[in-house]
Scaffold this active site. Structure first.
Site, short mmCIF file in Angstrom:
data_model
loop_
_atom_site.label_atom_id
_atom_site.label_comp_id
_atom_site.label_asym_id
_atom_site.label_seq_id
_atom_site.Cartn_x
_atom_site.Cartn_y
_atom_site.Cartn_z
N GLU A 139 3.80 -15.41 5.31
CA GLU A 139 3.13 -14.10 5.36
C GLU A 139 1.62 -14.34 5.36
O GLU A 139 1.09 -14.98 4.47
CB GLU A 139 3.54 -13.28 4.13
CG GLU A 139 2.73 -12.01 3.91
CD GLU A 139 2.81 -11.05 5.08
OE1 GLU A 139 3.92 -10.66 5.45
OE2 GLU A 139 1.74 -10.71 5.64
N ASN A 171 4.50 -3.18 6.56
CA ASN A 171 4.50 -1.71 6.61
C ASN A 171 5.74 -1.13 5.95
O ASN A 171 5.74 0.03 5.54
CB ASN A 171 4.46 -1.22 8.07
CG ASN A 171 3.05 -1.04 8.57
OD1 ASN A 171 2.12 -0.77 7.81
ND2 ASN A 171 2.87 -1.20 9.86
N ALA A 189 8.06 6.18 4.01
CA ALA A 189 8.33 7.31 3.12
C ALA A 189 9.53 8.14 3.58
O ALA A 189 10.04 8.96 2.83
CB ALA A 189 7.10 8.21 3.03
N VAL A 220 0.55 -18.08 10.63
CA VAL A 220 1.00 -18.96 11.71
C VAL A 220 0.02 -18.84 12.87
O VAL A 220 -0.25 -17.73 13.34
CB VAL A 220 2.43 -18.60 12.15
CG1 VAL A 220 2.83 -19.40 13.40
CG2 VAL A 220 3.41 -18.88 11.02
N ASP A 227 -0.63 -10.04 16.01
CA ASP A 227 -0.80 -11.44 16.38
C ASP A 227 0.53 -12.11 16.70
O ASP A 227 0.58 -13.08 17.46
CB ASP A 227 -1.58 -12.28 15.36
CG ASP A 227 -1.88 -11.57 14.06
OD1 ASP A 227 -1.44 -10.44 13.91
OD2 ASP A 227 -2.56 -12.18 13.23
N THR A 254 1.85 15.22 6.07
CA THR A 254 3.09 15.56 6.76
C THR A 254 2.95 16.83 7.62
O THR A 254 2.21 17.76 7.28
CB THR A 254 4.26 15.73 5.77
OG1 THR A 254 5.40 16.20 6.49
CG2 THR A 254 3.94 16.71 4.68
N ARG A 275 2.54 16.54 19.21
CA ARG A 275 1.64 15.59 18.55
C ARG A 275 0.50 15.18 19.48
O ARG A 275 -0.65 15.08 19.06
CB ARG A 275 2.40 14.33 18.15
CG ARG A 275 3.30 14.53 16.97
CD ARG A 275 4.07 13.27 16.73
NE ARG A 275 4.89 13.39 15.53
CZ ARG A 275 5.71 12.44 15.11
NH1 ARG A 275 5.83 11.32 15.79
NH2 ARG A 275 6.42 12.60 14.03
N HIS A 303 0.41 5.34 14.66
CA HIS A 303 1.41 5.19 13.61
C HIS A 303 2.43 4.09 13.88
O HIS A 303 2.87 3.41 12.96
CB HIS A 303 2.13 6.53 13.44
CG HIS A 303 2.99 6.59 12.22
ND1 HIS A 303 2.53 6.24 10.97
CD2 HIS A 303 4.30 6.94 12.05
CE1 HIS A 303 3.51 6.39 10.08
NE2 HIS A 303 4.58 6.79 10.71
N GLU A 325 9.43 -4.32 14.48
CA GLU A 325 8.42 -3.66 15.32
C GLU A 325 7.76 -4.61 16.31
O GLU A 325 7.17 -4.17 17.30
CB GLU A 325 7.36 -2.98 14.43
CG GLU A 325 6.53 -1.94 15.20
CD GLU A 325 5.56 -1.18 14.31
OE1 GLU A 325 5.68 -1.24 13.07
OE2 GLU A 325 4.68 -0.50 14.88
#
Lengths: 153, 484
Positions: B61, B69, B74, B183, B249, B282, B307, B409, B439
């Protein structure tokens, strides 16, 4: 448990003993005395900075380098030895959380009882040889969180 | 940078840079069966799974804390055919979850990956429960046809709950997780096989880990706003809701060894991130009645528009920011608003004029804006901006303002993978020894991610990557023993 991060079971075990020692260590801490120029120079020489909590630990508390770094004197990536040393004197989040809360106007913003814990290491925010920065403000940029050991504002 | 062997010599560590020196000063060499890059939901899940299957695992890490994340999530975790749904007699199915996800992603998702997501989701909920997470609450997020968003029953945020369970399990099982460890290179040999990684730690030390399998679990790039603007120029000027490490990265590491990137332009945004903070306000605040005004105290948009449109409208205002304006009745209607008070994101004024003065607006203009809106609300017709639903007026003081701006987001695109979580090259062939999940990959969410699907993705593809990696590492070990 507290202040430990994933993968460091060994340090976790030493933690239990360390917490027991905490009260005594605090009582024994000597009263204020600024670091001597020699002591400050020693920290600067080793770590290249005149900022950070090492100054007060060496000057005020008269601690040696190995009090935090251990005999090995080489921090690992997780800084396990150093973080265990923090907890040994200052106590775990179980103790620090309420202690910090008692001083806060808004008790919802408590770095020692946060949603990132309880595994987050002390050294994520508290730097011994450079300026400290609360990790909280990376996202909560509106928080004002002064850090001990920062000599410049 | 073409590097085929582990180097033992080079310039001093102090002179290191990713692009500079011809060789690295490698201070030590380690070996592992599986190296995991990243310690969010996917990384910890993959690491725990590969370890449980007998592999020697090292999780790396780059940030000082684990959790990525994921620990900030939530919403919850979408899953179909779960025992928690059965207890509530919810008639969901993997097929419905598949259909919802494809529709939400505008049908450009990889159907095979979506099928994996939906079919394995219930088992992923069980796995999380088995390591101590509480997934027994069930709700619903946008785009879902049934209640399938699993979350802690007692109101704990899902991200904190599951990451805490993963960290504690990692401590118990002595999983080797190293923070402050970035890394900087994945090695690939002449035969095309991944052979390990180069790591740089907080103190500038560089070391190598030889491993037959590497799993990329390094997350998206929402916190790298320059990269966001490069793929989606219309999002220049946005802020980010993500933890500071989400800079993508890992995408570069994967692309450098030949990984194929897909859907990179598909980036999810949110119109109301709290100004001067990374906190999302929200959409329910607007849904329950709040209006948006600019720094001059004037409304400028139908608050319930898409949005994209709401974000563009806010960016077009002076300073690129706006205020959500609400009153005590709207505050009472939504629990989350108390949280914004706790985080000191809220400004108050006893009268509209008081609030306007606090915000530096002309009091008369702001008062007129509220009066006009409240008349429209009473008449159920918003002649100015055509807002379709106005559930409450804004009339009960103290009046409340929350500064907002649009935020990036989630990044839907990333490395292309197959159903075994193997990273694909430009010809669509798996890169031997390289896996990815979460992700950092593209294809699961298509053009738009449904709320609750990313936690589901991290667990399901983390488990697949971990299990496949352990299997491949075993095979690699057997081959090398035979050769010896």
């Amino acid at each position: 448990m507290q202040v430990q991060r994933s993968g460091f079971a060994a340090a976790l075990i030493s933690l239990v003993g360390a917490v027991v020692l905490a009260a005594g260590a605090q009582a024994a801490a000597p009263k204020a005395a600024a670091p001597t120029p020699e002591q400050a120079a020693a920290v600067t020489r080793v770590a290249g900075s005149t900022q950070g909590i090492a100054l007060s630990h060496i000057g005020k508390l008269k601690l040696e380098c190995k009090a935090c770094h251990g005999e090995r004197m080489t921090p690992t990536d997780n800084e396990t030895t150093e973080n265990a040393a923090c907890v040994a004197c200052h106590g775990s989040y179980d103790k620090l959380g309420p202690q910090t809360a008692a001083k806060l106007k808004n008790k919802n913003i408590n770095a020692h009882a946060s949603h990132l814990g309880p595994e987050i290491a002390c050294t994520v925010c508290h730097a011994a040889h450079s300026e400290s920065k609360a990790y909280c403000v990376n996202c909560h940029t509106n928080f004002v969180m002064p850090m001990p050991g920062n000599t410049k504002k | 940078m073409k590097r085929r062997t582990f180097l033992a010599s080079g310039p001093a560590a102090g002179a290191l840079s990713l692009f500079g020196p011809a060789a690295w000063a490698v201070s030590r060499k380690e070996t592992a069966d599986v190296v995991v890059i990243g310690s969010g939901g996917t990384g910890l899940t993959a690491g725990l799974t590969a370890q449980a299957d007998g592999a020697k695992v090292i999780v790396l890490e780059k940030m000082p804390i684990t959790g990525g994340n994921t620990q900030l999530a939530a919403g919850g975790m979408n899953a179909a055919d779960t025992r928690f749904q059965a207890q509530r007699k919810i008639a969901d199915s993997w097929r419905t979850m598949y259909d919802d996800t494809m529709k939400g992603g505008k049908n450009i998702n990889d159907p095979a990956l979506v099928e994996v997501l939906a079919k394995n989701s219930a088992a992923s909920v069980d796995w999380l429960s088995s390591i101590g997470a509480d997934m027994s609450g069930v709700g619903r997020m946008a785009g879902a046809s049934e209640d399938r968003t699993h979350r802690p029953a007692a109101g704990d945020a899902v991200g904190h709950n599951i990451v805490h369970a993963m960290r504690q399990t990692a401590i118990q099982r002595k999983l080797d997780v190293r923070t402050n460890s970035r890394v900087i290179k994945i090695f690939r040999n002449r035969a095309g096989r991944v052979t390990g990684v180069l790591v740089q730690n907080k103190f500038g030390e560089v070391y190598s880990i030889e491993a037959p399998v590497v799993i990329l679990a390094s997350g998206g790039f929402s916190a790298d706003l320059a990269r966001v603007a490069q793929y989606q120029p219309s999002y220049a000027g946005f802020s980010s809701t993500n933890q500071p490490g989400a800079t993508g990265d890992g995408l570069d590491l994967g692309a450098e060894v030949g990984g194929q990137l897909r859907d990179m332009q598909h980036i999810q945004i949110h119109p109301t991130q709290a100004a001067g903070s990374k906190i999302l306000i929200t959409e329910a605040v607007r849904g329950n009645g709040a209006i948006l005004v600019n720094s001059q105290g004037k409304r400028f948009v139908n608050e319930l528009t898409t949005r994209d449109a709401a974000s563009a409208a806010i960016l077009a205002q002076p300073g690129g920011t706006a205020y959500l304006i609400l009153d005590q009745d709207i505050r009472k209607s939504l629990k989350q608003i108390e949280g914004y008070y706790h985080l000191e994101l809220v400004k108050e004024g006893n009268t509209p004029e008081d609030l306007a003065r606090t915000l530096g607006m002309d009091p008369a203009t702001f008062k007129a804006t509220l009066d006009t809106y409240n008349s429209a609300q009473a008449a159920k017709k918003d002649a100015e901006f055509g807002r379709p639903d106005m559930p409450r007026p804004v009339k009960t003081g103290p009046f409340i303002a929350i500064g907002v701006r649009p935020g990036v987001h989630y990044t839907m695109g990333g490395l292309a993978i197959n159903t075994k979580a193997q990273v694909l090259d430009k010809d669509g062939k798996p890169i031997p020894g390289l896996y990815a999940g979460g992700e950092v990959t593209g294809g699961v969410h298509g053009a738009n991610r449904l709320g609750g699907n990313s936690i589901s993705e991290t667990i399901t593809f983390g488990r697949i990557a971990g299990a496949e990696a352990a299997k491949e590492a075993r095979a690699a070990r057997a081959t090398s023993v035979k050769k010896a």
